[in-house]
Design a protein around this motif. Structure first.
Motif, short mmCIF file in Angstrom:
data_model
loop_
_atom_site.label_atom_id
_atom_site.label_comp_id
_atom_site.label_asym_id
_atom_site.label_seq_id
_atom_site.Cartn_x
_atom_site.Cartn_y
_atom_site.Cartn_z
N GLU A 129 -5.42 37.05 -20.66
CA GLU A 129 -4.65 38.12 -21.29
C GLU A 129 -5.41 38.69 -22.49
OE1 GLU A 129 -0.95 36.43 -22.36
OE2 GLU A 129 -0.30 36.05 -20.31
N TYR A 130 -6.10 37.82 -23.19
CA TYR A 130 -6.86 38.23 -24.39
C TYR A 130 -8.34 38.28 -24.05
CZ TYR A 130 -9.30 37.49 -28.84
OH TYR A 130 -10.16 37.58 -29.90
N LYS A 131 -9.00 39.38 -24.32
CA LYS A 131 -10.42 39.54 -24.05
C LYS A 131 -11.18 39.43 -25.37
CE LYS A 131 -13.02 40.28 -20.36
NZ LYS A 131 -12.91 39.48 -19.14
N HIS A 132 -11.87 38.32 -25.54
CA HIS A 132 -12.62 38.09 -26.77
C HIS A 132 -13.81 39.05 -26.84
CE1 HIS A 132 -15.01 35.99 -29.83
NE2 HIS A 132 -13.90 35.37 -30.17
N SER A 147 -13.15 35.23 -15.52
CA SER A 147 -11.71 35.14 -15.29
C SER A 147 -10.99 36.37 -15.85
CB SER A 147 -11.16 33.86 -15.91
OG SER A 147 -11.31 33.92 -17.32
N HIS A 148 -9.71 36.31 -15.86
CA HIS A 148 -8.90 37.46 -16.30
C HIS A 148 -7.86 37.00 -17.32
CE1 HIS A 148 -10.64 39.72 -12.95
NE2 HIS A 148 -10.43 38.64 -12.24
N ASP A 190 -8.42 31.95 -13.00
CA ASP A 190 -8.32 31.80 -14.43
C ASP A 190 -7.94 30.36 -14.77
OD1 ASP A 190 -8.36 32.40 -17.07
OD2 ASP A 190 -6.83 33.97 -16.98
N ALA A 241 -15.72 33.99 -18.65
CA ALA A 241 -16.17 35.38 -18.60
C ALA A 241 -15.87 36.02 -17.25
CB ALA A 241 -17.67 35.45 -18.89
N LEU A 243 -16.94 38.45 -24.89
CA LEU A 243 -16.90 38.60 -23.43
C LEU A 243 -17.03 40.06 -23.00
CD1 LEU A 243 -13.89 36.20 -22.66
CD2 LEU A 243 -16.33 35.66 -22.65
N ILE A 244 -17.10 40.97 -23.98
CA ILE A 244 -17.11 42.40 -23.68
C ILE A 244 -18.53 42.96 -23.85
CG2 ILE A 244 -16.17 44.66 -24.26
CD1 ILE A 244 -13.71 43.20 -25.41
N SER A 299 -4.34 32.08 -24.88
CA SER A 299 -5.74 32.40 -24.59
C SER A 299 -6.51 32.80 -25.84
CB SER A 299 -5.81 33.51 -23.53
OG SER A 299 -5.16 34.68 -23.98
N LYS A 300 -5.88 33.53 -26.77
CA LYS A 300 -6.60 33.98 -27.96
C LYS A 300 -7.05 32.80 -28.81
CE LYS A 300 -6.25 37.01 -32.01
NZ LYS A 300 -6.96 36.05 -32.88
#
Length: 286
Positions: free
Chosen positions: A62-65, A59-60, A204, A57, A68-69, A211-212
């Motif tokens: 490429e894919y933001k689940h 880290s950075h 990361d 959470a 985590l948002i 990542s996804k």
């Protein structure tokens, strides 16, 4: 000596109750050891995956689940873990108080609540207070299986992914030691980032294959592991609390028996004294 007979009957009744509470204390002590072993065996995994996910959470990728948002909270889900049976002191009461405090806090913010329950006691409590119960499971046993736990959790996760709720909290009891069990609130989603200062910069993991795929799997396992750990810890808490409650009940029964025996002895002594007085009085009259 009608009074004496009543006291003897009461003493016998308390002794029978004492035998039952003593047996329940021994059974709870035996089950507590097994529950503790299971709890200590699963703790390292739950703690480690929680650490990893908090790092993710921060880290950075490429894919933001979606887990985590963070988003503005209008509805929240609560997973409440209780026991199926009573006679375990204030264990469930403390959890219900913690739940009511959290619900009051969310209501003050204008957030509506949906509840998923584990255990008959939690289901009954939340129905009594008029909460919206969307999923429930009971009778998970002294050795909970993950397959029985996933259902209610998945109901709330699906609603979160659809945007129907915006936060999910776990409220359960944490086993500190045999004498102490603490009710706690854990935010499951959105995941709270790690507070470690060294992770504040660009940092990361290396994701393989991507990542996804990794995050979709890891975050699901993270939620399941935290809820499963909460249920396992609650079993250990239940056995410890029941053992302590039954020990107190057994000790109290012993004290009651002593008090009743003293009253009986006094009653018997008074009766004997009265009989002697009647005999002496009769002899003097002759």
């Amino acid at each position: 000596m009608a009074g004496g007979k009543e006291i003897k009957t009461k003493i016998l009744s308390v002794k029978n109750t004492q035998k039952i509470t003593k047996a329940m204390e021994m059974v709870a002590a035996s089950k507590m050891r097994r529950a503790q072993e299971q709890m200590y065996a699963t703790r390292p995994y739950a703690q480690r995956i929680a650490t990893v996910v908090r790092h993710v959470a921060s880290s950075h990728p490429e894919y933001k689940h979606p887990f985590l948002i963070a988003r503005p909270a209008k509805r929240a889900g609560i997973i409440a873990v209780s026991t199926d049976r009573g006679l375990c002191g204030g264990l469930n009461t403390n959890m219900f108080k913690k739940a009511l405090n959290k619900i009051g806090e969310l209501n003050d913010q204008g957030v509506k609540i949906e509840v998923a329950t584990f255990g008959i006691k939690a289901l009954g409590f939340f129905k009594r207070i008029g909460a919206k119960v969307v999923a429930e499971v009971s009778h998970v046993g002294d050795s909970p299986e993950i397959a029985k736990i996933i259902g209610p959790v998945q109901v709330l996760l699906d609603r979160y992914l659809k945007g129907e709720i915006d936060e999910i909290f776990l409220i359960s009891n944490e086993f500190v030691n045999t004498m102490t069990q603490e009710a706690k609130v854990t935010q499951l989603v959105p995941v709270v980032p790690s507070e470690e200062t060294e992770l504040k910069h660009h940092w990361d993991y290396i994701y393989e294959p991507d990542s996804k795929e990794v995050l979709d799997m890891v975050l699901e396992r993270y939620i399941e592991s935290l809820v499963y750990q909460g249920v396992v810890e609650n079993v250990a808490c239940e056995m410890a609390a029941r053992m302590l409650a039954m020990k107190n009940a057994t000790d109290n029964a012993g004290e009651m028996i002593d008090d009743l025996q003293l009253v009986y002895n006094r009653e018997r002594q008074a009766s004997i004294t009265q009989e002697i007085s009647e005999i002496v009085g009769g002899a003097a009259a002759v």
